[in-house]
Design an enzyme around this catalytic site. Structure first.
Site, PDB file in Angstrom:
ATOM      1  CB  SER A 139    -110.774  -6.345  57.042  1.00  0.00           C
ATOM      2  OG  SER A 139    -110.873  -7.073  58.250  1.00  0.00           O
ATOM      3  CE1 TYR A 152    -105.134  -7.170  57.448  1.00  0.00           C
ATOM      4  CE2 TYR A 152    -107.045  -7.127  58.902  1.00  0.00           C
ATOM      5  CZ  TYR A 152    -106.443  -7.521  57.723  1.00  0.00           C
ATOM      6  OH  TYR A 152    -107.155  -8.254  56.803  1.00  0.00           O
TER       7      TYR A 152
END
Ligand code: ADP
Length: 256
Positions: A139, A152
């Site tokens: 990501s 995250y």
């Protein structure tokens, strides 16, 4: 014979987009998700285009389940050439409030799940003498720690670590390992991230998503198809000389 790919988290969002794109590229597909409904629907769509597709369920955080589902895919389709470790979950909250349970749950899917996928795919490629490709979901949050997305981000930095190390270890077998790093994709995951930001910060629902999209140089949110187009490259022989990379495909998102 058609090349064969397995995509985890393929029941919706980016994973479903990747599965559809790889099918359009001529792959036969094994689609894996936690529950059957999403993957069955996507598999049905793919079969309607003339490609083979099987829908399977597994919790990628469980090592045995990942090895089992990969073996089932090889049995059902007669091989495996590309493994896409796409399944993932998000967590929104300040670093100060991350609990042990939340952290473990997040890592168990985003990091353990990718690691089991790398191990299972590489073992299967080596056993069958296949110069396979492993493609992992990282990501933009794996390049930059965003406020409220610290845990995250940590999982996605970890994915980059395993991607680089596995690329070096498996290179002698002709196996490549790369990662794609999406920015702001308008999937259910972002709906949930936005809702949690609203709950925790008092922002209006939709405002966080709009703020992030406002920081994208190309001026629009990303679609699963944007991500899938790059995964298509990572799954094709055109990327044969590329390994250990975690490439941003984020529309030029300005970090904030
Ligand atoms: P994205 O933006 O990454 O597409 P989504 O939340 O829309 O985010 O999709 C993620 C997919 O990953 C979902 O289909 C979800 O069911 C799947 N997934 C999440 N956790 C697991 C898990 N432990 N095992 C298998 N699939 C999972």
């Amino acid at each position: 014979m058609a090349r064969i790919a397995l995509v985890t988290g393929a029941g919706r969002g980016i994973g479903a987009g990747i599965a559809r794109r790889l099918a359009a590229d001529g792959f036969d597909l094994a689609l894996v998700d936690l529950t059957a409904d999403g993957v069955e629907a996507v598999a049905e769509e793919i079969r309607a285009t003339g490609r083979r597709a099987v829908a399977l369920t597994a919790d990628v955080s469980q090592r045995d389940a990942v090895f089992g589902v990969l073996a089932a895919a090889v049995d059902a389709l007669g091989g495996l050439d590309v493994m896409v470790n796409n399944a993932g979950v998000a967590l929104v909250g300040p670093v100060a409030d991350v609990t042990p349970d939340e952290l473990r749950r997040l890592f168990s899917v985003n990091v353990d799940g990718v690691l089991w996928g790398i191990q299972a795919a590489a073992a299967s490629f080596i056993e069958r003498g296949v110069r396979g490709k492993i493609v992992n979901a990282a990501s933009i949050a794996g390049h930059e720690g965003f406020a409220m997305l610290g845990a995250y981000s940590a999982t996605k930095f970890a994915v980059r670590g395993f991607t680089q190390a596995a690329a070096k270890e498996y290179a002698t077998h002709g196996i490549t390992v790369n990662a794609y790093c999406p920015g702001v994709v308008g999937t259910d995951m972002w709906v949930e991230i936005d809702r949690r930001f609203a709950e925790l910060t008092g922002a209006e629902v939709g405002a966080t998503y709009d703020r992030f999209v406002g920081g994208i140089a190309l001026g629009r949110a990303q679609t699963p198809e944007d991500v899938a187009a790059f995964v298509s490259h990572l799954a094709s022989p055109d990327s044969d000389y590329m390994t250990g990379q975690a490439v941003l495909i984020d529309g030029g998102l300005v970090y904030r």
